[in-house]
Design a protein around this motif. Structure first.
Motif, PDB file in Angstrom:
ATOM      1  N   VAL A  90      37.457  14.915  46.212  1.00 51.55           N
ATOM      2  CA  VAL A  90      37.191  16.211  45.579  1.00 51.55           C
ATOM      3  C   VAL A  90      36.071  16.055  44.553  1.00 51.55           C
ATOM      4  O   VAL A  90      35.128  16.851  44.509  1.00 51.55           O
ATOM      5  N   GLU A  91      36.165  15.011  43.757  1.00 54.43           N
ATOM      6  CA  GLU A  91      35.145  14.754  42.738  1.00 54.43           C
ATOM      7  C   GLU A  91      33.780  14.502  43.386  1.00 54.43           C
ATOM      8  O   GLU A  91      32.759  15.014  42.930  1.00 54.43           O
ATOM      9  N   LYS A  92      33.771  13.745  44.457  1.00 53.52           N
ATOM     10  CA  LYS A  92      32.516  13.435  45.153  1.00 53.52           C
ATOM     11  C   LYS A  92      31.860  14.723  45.670  1.00 53.52           C
ATOM     12  O   LYS A  92      30.658  14.944  45.483  1.00 53.52           O
ATOM     13  N   ARG A  93      32.662  15.576  46.289  1.00 56.07           N
ATOM     14  CA  ARG A  93      32.141  16.843  46.820  1.00 56.07           C
ATOM     15  C   ARG A  93      31.664  17.759  45.695  1.00 56.07           C
ATOM     16  O   ARG A  93      30.614  18.392  45.790  1.00 56.07           O
ATOM     17  N   PHE A  94      32.445  17.804  44.609  1.00 62.83           N
ATOM     18  CA  PHE A  94      32.103  18.633  43.451  1.00 62.83           C
ATOM     19  C   PHE A  94      30.762  18.199  42.860  1.00 62.83           C
ATOM     20  O   PHE A  94      29.892  19.020  42.613  1.00 62.83           O
ATOM     21  N   ARG A  95      30.586  16.894  42.663  1.00 63.77           N
ATOM     22  CA  ARG A  95      29.336  16.381  42.100  1.00 63.77           C
ATOM     23  C   ARG A  95      28.155  16.657  43.013  1.00 63.77           C
ATOM     24  O   ARG A  95      27.085  17.049  42.561  1.00 63.77           O
ATOM     25  N   ARG A  96      28.350  16.437  44.315  1.00 61.34           N
ATOM     26  CA  ARG A  96      27.262  16.659  45.273  1.00 61.34           C
ATOM     27  C   ARG A  96      26.826  18.122  45.247  1.00 61.34           C
ATOM     28  O   ARG A  96      25.630  18.416  45.199  1.00 61.34           O
ATOM     29  N   ASN A  97      27.788  19.043  45.234  1.00 62.13           N
ATOM     30  CA  ASN A  97      27.450  20.467  45.232  1.00 62.13           C
ATOM     31  C   ASN A  97      26.776  20.895  43.933  1.00 62.13           C
ATOM     32  O   ASN A  97      25.846  21.696  43.939  1.00 62.13           O
ATOM     33  N   HIS A  98      27.239  20.352  42.814  1.00 59.09           N
ATOM     34  CA  HIS A  98      26.649  20.754  41.530  1.00 59.09           C
ATOM     35  C   HIS A  98      25.298  20.102  41.290  1.00 59.09           C
ATOM     36  O   HIS A  98      24.443  20.698  40.656  1.00 59.09           O
ATOM     37  N   ALA A 100      23.164  19.565  43.637  1.00 62.00           N
ATOM     38  CA  ALA A 100      22.254  20.376  44.456  1.00 62.00           C
ATOM     39  C   ALA A 100      21.876  21.675  43.728  1.00 62.00           C
ATOM     40  O   ALA A 100      20.721  22.116  43.795  1.00 62.00           O
ATOM     41  N   LYS A 101      22.807  22.277  43.006  1.00 59.37           N
ATOM     42  CA  LYS A 101      22.523  23.501  42.266  1.00 59.37           C
ATOM     43  C   LYS A 101      21.508  23.234  41.150  1.00 59.37           C
ATOM     44  O   LYS A 101      20.624  24.040  40.914  1.00 59.37           O
ATOM     45  N   PHE A 102      21.653  22.104  40.463  1.00 57.67           N
ATOM     46  CA  PHE A 102      20.731  21.794  39.383  1.00 57.67           C
ATOM     47  C   PHE A 102      19.341  21.442  39.887  1.00 57.67           C
ATOM     48  O   PHE A 102      18.351  21.680  39.220  1.00 57.67           O
TER      49      PHE A 102
END
Length: 105
Positions: A90-98, A100-102
């Motif tokens: 979950v943390e890995k996916r969360f970091r990857r998505n955020h 990309a937003k930045f």
């Protein structure tokens, strides 16, 4: 110079604030279901092992509910794994998505 005392912040969440994050809930649900299936457990057996309702576990797996820390610990114990095993994907996916937003900014 006169300084007037500021009002203390109001307790609780601001109006309209929520701690539910659909992206996180779905990622956790995916990790939970994958771990449960890998161990060969049914939702019913996991529910009996953890003392939780099967319907609640189903909502967790579908990303409709977000677990508390206590629920996370109970589920990890029921699956005979560490809570970090459920949280890491979950943390890995969360970091990857955020990240990309930045990058888009």
């Amino acid at each position: 110079m006169s300084t007037r005392p500021k009002a203390a912040p109001r307790p609780g969440r601001p109006k309209g604030a929520t701690s539910f994050d659909e992206e996180v809930a779905k990622a956790f649900g995916t990790a939970l279901k994958a771990r449960r299936i890998a161990t060969g457990m049914s939702q019913e057996l996991l529910a009996l092992t953890t003392g939780m309702e099967r319907s609640y576990l189903s909502r967790l797996e579908r990303g409709l509910s977000q677990p508390t820390l206590l629920v996370l610990l109970k589920v990890a114990k029921g699956l005979d794994c560490e809570s970090s095993d459920l949280v890491a994907p979950v943390e890995k996916r969360f970091r990857r998505n955020h990240e990309a937003k930045f990058r888009r900014l």
